[in-house]
Every structure is written in structure tokens, then in C-alpha cells.
Scaffold this active site. Sequence first.
Site, PDB file in Angstrom:
ATOM      1  N   TYR A  95       3.970  11.686  -8.310  1.00 29.40           N
ATOM      2  CA  TYR A  95       3.938  10.916  -9.576  1.00 29.40           C
ATOM      3  C   TYR A  95       2.817  11.852 -10.462  1.00 29.40           C
ATOM      4  O   TYR A  95       3.001  11.751 -11.698  1.00 29.40           O
ATOM      5  CB  TYR A  95       3.240   9.541  -9.214  1.00 29.40           C
ATOM      6  N   LYS A 134       7.978  11.878   5.749  1.00 27.27           N
ATOM      7  CA  LYS A 134       9.260  12.372   5.786  1.00 27.27           C
ATOM      8  C   LYS A 134       9.056  13.816   6.424  1.00 27.27           C
ATOM      9  O   LYS A 134       9.482  14.942   5.904  1.00 27.27           O
ATOM     10  CB  LYS A 134       9.862  12.260   4.394  1.00 27.27           C
ATOM     11  N   ASP A 164      12.432   6.538   5.976  1.00 25.84           N
ATOM     12  CA  ASP A 164      13.541   5.925   6.028  1.00 25.84           C
ATOM     13  C   ASP A 164      13.675   4.832   7.381  1.00 25.84           C
ATOM     14  O   ASP A 164      14.251   3.707   7.150  1.00 25.84           O
ATOM     15  CB  ASP A 164      15.077   6.755   6.183  1.00 25.84           C
ATOM     16  N   ASP A 179       4.898   3.246  -2.766  1.00 25.99           N
ATOM     17  CA  ASP A 179       5.329   2.372  -3.737  1.00 25.99           C
ATOM     18  C   ASP A 179       6.483   1.376  -3.397  1.00 25.99           C
ATOM     19  O   ASP A 179       6.800   0.141  -3.546  1.00 25.99           O
ATOM     20  CB  ASP A 179       5.763   3.243  -4.968  1.00 25.99           C
ATOM     21  N   ASP A 222       6.775  -3.025  -1.991  1.00 22.05           N
ATOM     22  CA  ASP A 222       7.441  -3.823  -2.636  1.00 22.05           C
ATOM     23  C   ASP A 222       8.507  -4.467  -1.522  1.00 22.05           C
ATOM     24  O   ASP A 222       8.652  -5.671  -1.802  1.00 22.05           O
ATOM     25  CB  ASP A 222       8.314  -3.242  -3.800  1.00 22.05           C
TER      26      ASP A 222
END
Length: 359
Positions: A142, A192, A224, A248, A252
Site C-alpha cells: 500500500y 507468501k 492462501d 487487510d 475482514d
Amino acid sequence: MANYTISVIHGDGIGQEVGVEGVRVMQAIGEKFGHTFTFPEYLAGGAALDAHGVPLPDDTLKGVKDSHALLFGAIGGPKWEKVAHHLKPEAGLLKLRKELGAFANLRPAVVFDELLDASTLKPEVLRGTDIMVLRELTGGIYFGTPRGIDGEGPQRRGYNTEVYHVYEIERIAKMAFEIARGRRKKVCSVDKANVLESSQLWRDTVIGVAKAFPDVALSHMYVDNAAMQLIRDPKQFDVIVTGNIFGDILSDESSQLTGSIGMLASASVGGPVGFFEPIHGSAPDIAGQQKANPLAMIGSAALLLRYGLKLEAEAIAIEAAIRAVLKDGKRTGDIKQAGLPVLTTRQMADAVLGHLRAK
Ligand code: NAD
């Protein structure tokens, strides 16, 4: 007994409605415990863009930096979707986070027994879930450069950069281990590392930090798999620590375990002034209708008291009141249950205040 200045940014959409309730609950805590809170209000996001042409005015930043903590509603909405990237409400929020140096976002996801049926997952999978997701907040893709869109026609391309430095990983990993020490002493680091070099550095660095915390069990998971495990068996997690974009998304997802995004509070800490906000956005679809669940905001006020002001008893009082209203069968539309009336934002907050004032 003390005096505290709590800066307040209501923001846009339901940020306005829930923000007001967060302040009312803090005021009640002040009365109950003998603290004096003052709540200077500032603009940010779309409201600031409309009033001043920028999503984060200088006086907002200064006011927030001069306060003990920030209580933040939510920003954004369709009205400002087409403005230039640097003027978007979200750009204001990212700048605020960066300026405050709040590098760690704490997102507790606790499943209340009373809301077991509000989630789409089976009660037996959910019961007892209590996860702290620790998201790195000021680094990663970001913020990384280069970023942009250039070129023409089919060659036009958009690009971003995922980048992490050792110091950024070390400080958030350390915080994760410290938080785990006060909980069930388990940290799962999500990355990852099988594909991304930045993740390989993340993993190596977390392993290094873990050496100072031999009493805490460290595990690693690819993002994942973590996304899958969170809905397959959420109880396996205690503290999850991960980078900005993975955090993020996973936080959620963990909100869905609790039944509604309207239940989830967050704390952004690590800098001189912490800021505390619900994880949801401005919810334009229900804004202005008194349909928003204020409990995420009220829970954020509890986190402000705990992590921002170190007022543990006051935080516990709010959390106990939240549990009590759920036990009493109080529900907003997002957590509605057959046979129980649906309350407005104000009515739900009043129920919390009723419990706070009763004891
Ligand atoms: P959102 O969180 O605003 O809404 C997602 C869904 O959850 C909607 O159906 C909404 O009605 C529901 N919801 C959210 N909060 C609720 C609450 N307290 N009670 C009941 N239901 C609730 O996410 P979105 O729709 O993707 O984004 C809307 C706007 O908010 C966008 O402009 C986005 O950029 C912005 N946003 C801001 C923040 C922030 O301020 N920190 C975070 C996320 C999104």
C-alpha cells in the site's frame, strides 16, 4: 482520575452515526470512573474534501497529534470515487496512519456465544473462537514505490511494489509475541514466502525475533492456506501476525466469523498517538438510516481505553456492557435473530449505556 483529550473524526456515511455513540459511551465512562475527557472534532475523508479540498487538512493532523488518542469513524463513499488518487478519502486515511507512525493494527475477532447463529459458519466450528489479528499498517504494497499507471493502449500498465524492511518486521513481530504472552501464547505468522521475496524476509525475520520469546509457540502459514483455515477451524489461531495487504483481507474474513463486520473494533498503535476505529467502512448502503451497528465503534472505544490510555478497568467495563446487551437479546439489523426486535443505532448504544450506568 485524569484529564484526557480524545480527538474525534466522525468521517463519512455511518461514521457520523456510530462516532457519536462512541463518544457518548466514553463520556459515560468518564462519569463512572471520574475522568475528564474532552473531544475536539476534526474533519477527514470526503467531509474534509468537500469543506477544504483535501482529505486530510493540516489542522486535523495537528489536532490529532496534540491529543492523547484518536477515535475514528469511517471515511469514503461513492461521491468521491472519481476524484484523483491523491485526493481520495482513503488517501487521507493512509496518510494519517503513516503520519501517526501507527505501524500495528490490532483486530480482535471474538465470537460471542449469543451470536453463534449470526455467522454463516456452523456454531460448533465457531464456539470459543478468540483471535487477535495483528496487521502491519505502514509498509508493504500500500505504500511501496514505484507505483502508478503508465503506457498507452494494450501496453498501459498498473503496478505497485511490495516492500518490507527488517526493522518494520521486527517491531510488529515483537508486539505479536508480547500480546501472545498475555493470551494463549501462540503466534501464527502469515506470508507468501513460497512466491515473494518480501515474504521470505518476513519469515526469516520473524523466526529471528521468536528466539527472544521461547515461551511462545511460533508457526507459519501461507496466506492462501490461512484464508482457508480461518473458516475451516478458526479456534486453532491465537495471535496472527501478517503484512498490510494480507492482514487487510484476513481481518475482514475473520470479521465474518463474528457474525458481522459491525461487531469488529480495531486499534492502530506503535506511534505516539494511537487511533481506534471500527474495521468497517462508511457503509453508504445504510448510511443516514440508523441501521448501523455501533458495537464495533463502542468496542473501539474500549480498545482506546486499554491500549491508548492504559485504563484496563474502564475497557473491561465497556466490553462487559457489550456482552450484557447481547445476552439481553439486543440486536441491530446486521446481527438480527428470529424473534428479537431490530434496534436502531441509537437504541443499541442506549442499551450499552444502560448497563454502564447501572453498575
Ligand atoms: P463497508 O464496511 O462500508 O460495508 C460493507 C458491508 O457491511 C455493507 O453491506 C455495509 O452495510 C455493512 N456494514 C458495514 N458496517 C456496518 C455496521 N456498523 N453495521 C451494519 N452493517 C455494516 O465496506 P465497503 O462497502 O466496501 O466500503 C464503503 C466505503 O467505505 C468505501 O468508500 C470504502 O473505501 C470505505 N472504507 C473505509 C474504511 C475506513 O474508513 N477505515 C474501511 C473500509 C472501507
